[in-house]
Scaffold this motif. Structure first.
Motif, PDB file in Angstrom:
ATOM      1  N   SER A 165       0.744  -1.327  -0.050  1.00 32.45           N
ATOM      2  CA  SER A 165      -0.132  -0.234   0.125  1.00 32.45           C
ATOM      3  C   SER A 165       0.873   1.094  -0.043  1.00 32.45           C
ATOM      4  CB  SER A 165      -1.040  -0.131   1.011  1.00 32.45           C
ATOM      5  OG  SER A 165      -1.563  -1.059   1.274  1.00 32.45           O
ATOM      6  N   TRP A 180      -5.657   0.385  -2.628  1.00 33.43           N
ATOM      7  CA  TRP A 180      -6.827   0.999  -2.014  1.00 33.43           C
ATOM      8  C   TRP A 180      -7.037   1.498  -0.832  1.00 33.43           C
ATOM      9  CZ3 TRP A 180      -9.374  -0.954   2.468  1.00 33.43           C
ATOM     10  CH2 TRP A 180     -10.821  -0.505   2.667  1.00 33.43           C
ATOM     11  N   TRP A 181      -5.886   1.512  -0.113  1.00 34.01           N
ATOM     12  CA  TRP A 181      -5.481   2.278   1.216  1.00 34.01           C
ATOM     13  C   TRP A 181      -3.924   2.703   1.554  1.00 34.01           C
ATOM     14  CZ3 TRP A 181      -4.897   0.296   6.723  1.00 34.01           C
ATOM     15  CH2 TRP A 181      -4.951   1.361   7.666  1.00 34.01           C
ATOM     16  N   VAL A 183      -0.686   4.523   1.930  1.00 29.46           N
ATOM     17  CA  VAL A 183       0.242   4.990   3.179  1.00 29.46           C
ATOM     18  C   VAL A 183       1.370   5.728   2.587  1.00 29.46           C
ATOM     19  CG1 VAL A 183      -0.868   3.232   4.706  1.00 29.46           C
ATOM     20  CG2 VAL A 183       1.354   2.626   3.423  1.00 29.46           C
ATOM     21  N   GLN A 187       4.255   6.923   7.303  1.00 23.18           N
ATOM     22  CA  GLN A 187       3.283   5.951   7.983  1.00 23.18           C
ATOM     23  C   GLN A 187       3.819   4.575   7.926  1.00 23.18           C
ATOM     24  OE1 GLN A 187      -0.084   7.260   5.502  1.00 23.18           O
ATOM     25  NE2 GLN A 187      -0.784   8.555   7.057  1.00 23.18           N
TER      26      GLN A 187
END
Length: 243
Positions: A165, A180-181, A183, A187
């Motif tokens: 991600s 989709w998510w 970072v 993070q």
């Protein structure tokens, strides 16, 4: 003369080597975190070079030519990659690979005919103190070995999802796929380099508290003494344990 030689630790297995291993192990998440915050490949290359040195420490101390060749070639390659995004992308691998390898070590020791890793450690500690290992304690150590395998496997899977991600240089982004998510580097680093150690330390502390209540008769006084006695088992014990 023979007695002195017998007491002398083998190359790469003495207290200096142990201290260097601990230093390199602690330096990696720091360097990796700095690399993520600054988004600079050379910091990433330095973190990875430290891992290479950690893995090769014993053969290097034994002056094995192949180990020195691998170290020099790895450092040269990492220095070359330091000017590209590939150095940072390589940082995504250790938080996945290393927990997975250790989880496999725990899981493999649970197979029929094998002795669970935690059971072997506890038996060695109790044997040094001349104390017997009870059946309930042996059963507990088997379950604990299974628990560590599950925890480390879950940690590896979480880190794999984070590596996929990460943007803009994560695994999915490298193939042109929008996560989709998503970072950021920062993070990802807070999770993979900081939170991981907190989770492992928290699980260890919680397990130690439970064990202290279930088995008050033990050969160590507190958590610090427990860690000290594990270190006194010696490099040969730990090397054979992880094989």
């Amino acid at each position: 003369m023979n007695a002195v030689s017998a007491d002398r630790p083998e190359p790469g297995q003495g207290p200096v080597a142990l201290a260097l291993r601990v230093l390199l192990l602690l330096a990696y998440p720091v360097l990796s975190h700095v690399a993520s915050l600054r988004n600079e490949g050379m910091w990433a290359a330095a973190a990875l070079a430290g891992l290479v040195l950690l893995c090769l420490l014993e053969p290097l101390a034994r002056l094995r030519p192949w180990a020195w060749t691998v170290l020099l070639a790895s450092c040269a390659l990492l220095w070359w990659l330091g000017g590209s995004v590939w150095a940072w992308m390589l940082l995504l691998a250790p938080p996945v690979v290393f927990p997975l390898l250790v989880a496999w070590g725990f899981a493999r020791s649970l197979l029929p005919g094998q002795i669970p890793l935690i059971t072997r450690i506890v038996c060695a500690l109790y044997a040094r103190a001349g104390m017997p290992v009870t059946v309930p304690l042996e059963r507990y150590t088997r379950r604990l070995s299974c628990a560590w395998a599950v925890v480390l496997l879950m940690l590896a899977l979480i880190n794999l999802v984070l590596a996929m991600s990460a943007v803009p240089d994560g695994l999915l982004a490298a193939f042109g796929i929008q996560p989709w998510w998503p970072v950021t580097h920062e993070q990802w680093s807070w999770c993979a380099n900081i939170a991981d150690w907190g989770l492992i330390g928290g699980f260890f502390a919680l397990e130690y508290a439970v064990r202290s209540q279930l088995f008050p008769q033990r050969p160590y006084r507190n958590a610090w003494d427990f860690m000290r006695q594990m270190g006194q088992l010696g490099p040969a014990f730990w090397r054979d344990l992880l094989r």
